[in-house]
Design an enzyme around this catalytic site. Structure first.
Site, PDB file in Angstrom:
ATOM      1  N   ARG A   2       1.078  -0.892  -0.077  1.00  0.00           N
ATOM      2  CA  ARG A   2      -0.128   0.129   0.020  1.00  0.00           C
ATOM      3  C   ARG A   2       0.952   1.083   0.216  1.00  0.00           C
ATOM      4  NH1 ARG A   2      -5.024  -1.268   2.596  1.00  0.00           N
ATOM      5  NH2 ARG A   2      -5.464  -3.361   1.991  1.00  0.00           N
ATOM      6  N   ARG A   6      -3.852   6.529   1.804  1.00  0.00           N
ATOM      7  CA  ARG A   6      -4.468   8.265   2.756  1.00  0.00           C
ATOM      8  C   ARG A   6      -3.581   8.472   3.817  1.00  0.00           C
ATOM      9  NH1 ARG A   6      -9.008   4.650   4.852  1.00  0.00           N
ATOM     10  NH2 ARG A   6      -7.954   3.478   4.603  1.00  0.00           N
ATOM     11  N   ARG A  15      -7.897  11.183  -4.774  1.00  0.00           N
ATOM     12  CA  ARG A  15      -8.841  10.572  -4.876  1.00  0.00           C
ATOM     13  C   ARG A  15     -10.298  11.496  -4.373  1.00  0.00           C
ATOM     14  NH1 ARG A  15     -12.389   8.026  -1.988  1.00  0.00           N
ATOM     15  NH2 ARG A  15     -12.221   6.187  -0.745  1.00  0.00           N
ATOM     16  N   ASP A  52      -7.055  -2.653  -6.357  1.00  0.00           N
ATOM     17  CA  ASP A  52      -7.755  -3.444  -5.378  1.00  0.00           C
ATOM     18  C   ASP A  52      -8.523  -5.158  -6.171  1.00  0.00           C
ATOM     19  OD1 ASP A  52      -8.306  -2.916  -2.377  1.00  0.00           O
ATOM     20  OD2 ASP A  52      -9.701  -4.637  -3.292  1.00  0.00           O
ATOM     21  N   TYR A 128     -14.492 -12.517   0.841  1.00  0.00           N
ATOM     22  CA  TYR A 128     -15.058 -11.187   0.798  1.00  0.00           C
ATOM     23  C   TYR A 128     -15.964 -11.175   0.305  1.00  0.00           C
ATOM     24  CZ  TYR A 128     -10.960  -8.586   2.912  1.00  0.00           C
ATOM     25  OH  TYR A 128     -10.536  -7.507   3.438  1.00  0.00           O
TER      26      TYR A 128
END
Ligand code: CP3
Length: 324
Positions: A2, A6, A15, A52, A128
């Protein structure tokens, strides 16, 4: 891991421009931009495609949403009939956008910067898809696999097939290396681990090796503990990503002389803390790995609270300490 995200103000700005997280992933100009941001700032040796692992179910038709502060949300699969409508053929339009991002990146990155493409491992993506969200123990997916092993095998087969096409498309578009993220590999007992982690990963690695000679595949079976050795031996991965609890030097010693490259494994929280303890630990890892085939990395994803200047310190200390 990553490296885009953020913790970087320039990521937050792009973003916000993109609107949603998935819009960012599917807009090649913006996805390429956020991939390049950490490379411009820090000059890492490798860039990882911005995308992702949940783009795969999304592109197959199980729509994924990223709710602010909640992580990913999907309409959970309750039984085999819920995924009968998902198809690898449906993925084309969305996958093409990711491949375009890879093409742009290969053009824009310096030649000496490796580009890493990736996907989620079938087991982790299935957790998921079945839970509909992240969970502590992956109970819904584990129960599904016990109650309906044939149905679960069909879902895994669908993910194996789709992941091979997805990774292969990334290589054709310019990815140099591939990584398979199995974030929840650690929740399975050995018999289930063999069926749902090892076997599907082995099929993906074999297909990639067959189609793309010389493209290395790195596996990241997070939390697998002792089974990580078994995973490396059986899946045929070229590299093993060590999580924060897996000592890279033990992995390297276990596969000495077998051309397995070890990657890892700084604790992302130490990168938040920074300073002398970070410097000391970097020195320790480099010393233990000296002379072994090793890629310095984190043991899991960078967290949003990470001060960007600590990452600059880290890169400086790794470059000073390694005698490449
Ligand atoms: O820079 C990079 O490493 C490349 C991009 C990348 C992302 N996700 C971007 C992302 C990669 C390699 C991933 C992998 C991924 N995604 C994994 C496997 C690796 C791991 O961390 O264990 C998993 C399990 C996911 C699923 C996922 N995506 C979750 C659980 C979340 C929410 C977590 C959070 O921090 O909110 C995401 C969102 C996500 N994927 C973000 C990023 C930068 C944060 C989204 C935002 O901007 O709000």
């Amino acid at each position: 891991m990553r490296q885009a995200g953020r913790y970087l103000p320039e990521y937050r700005e792009t973003r916000a421009k993109a609107g949603g997280f998935l819009d960012l992933c599917y807009t090649p100009a913006l996805a390429a931009e956020v991939t390049l941001q950490p490379i411009r700032r820090y000059g890492f040796d490798a860039a990882i495609l911005f995308a992702d692992i949940l783009l795969v179910p999304d592109a197959m038709g199980q729509s994924v949403r990223f709710a602010e502060g909640e992580g990913p949300l999907l309409d959970p699969i309750r039984s085999a009939k819920d995924f009968a409508c998902l198809s690898p053929a449906a993925t084309r339009p969305k996958f093409e956008r990711v491949f375009e991002t890879v093409q742009r990146l290969r053009q824009d990155l310096p030649d000496e910067t490796a580009l890493i493409g990736f996907c989620g491992a079938p087991w982790t993506v299935a957790t998921y898809m079945i839970e509909g969200r992240g969970s502590k123990d992956q109970a819904a997916a584990r129960l599904f696999a016990y109650r309906d092993p044939e149905g679960f095998q069909k879902l895994i087969d669908l993910l194996v097939e789709t992941s091979i096409e997805y990774l292969s498309g990334q290589v054709r578009a310019g990815a140099d290396v591939l990584q398979i993220f199995d974030t929840w590999a650690g929740s399975l007992p050995d018999d289930q681990f063999e069926k749902w982690v090892i076997a599907p990963t082995q099929r993906i690695v074999e297909a990639i090796h067959e189609r793309h000679k010389g493209v290395p595949v790195i596996g990241f079976p997070r939390g697998a503990q002792g089974s990580a050795l078994w995973y490396v031996a059986e899946t045929g991965v070229d590299g093993i990503g060590c999580d924060t609890a897996t000592p890279p030097y033990m992995m390297a010693e276990a596969f000495e002389g077998e051309k397995v490259v070890v990657q890892g494994n700084l604790d992302p929280l130490l990168l938040v803390a920074g300073g002398e303890p970070l410097e000391a630990r970097v020195g320790e890892i480099l010393e233990l790995m000296e002379g072994k085939p090793f890629i310095f990395n984190l043991g899991h994803g960078i967290v949003p609270e990470t001060p960007p200047e600590h990452v600059a310190d880290l890169v400086r200390w790794v470059r000073q300490g390694s005698r490449a």
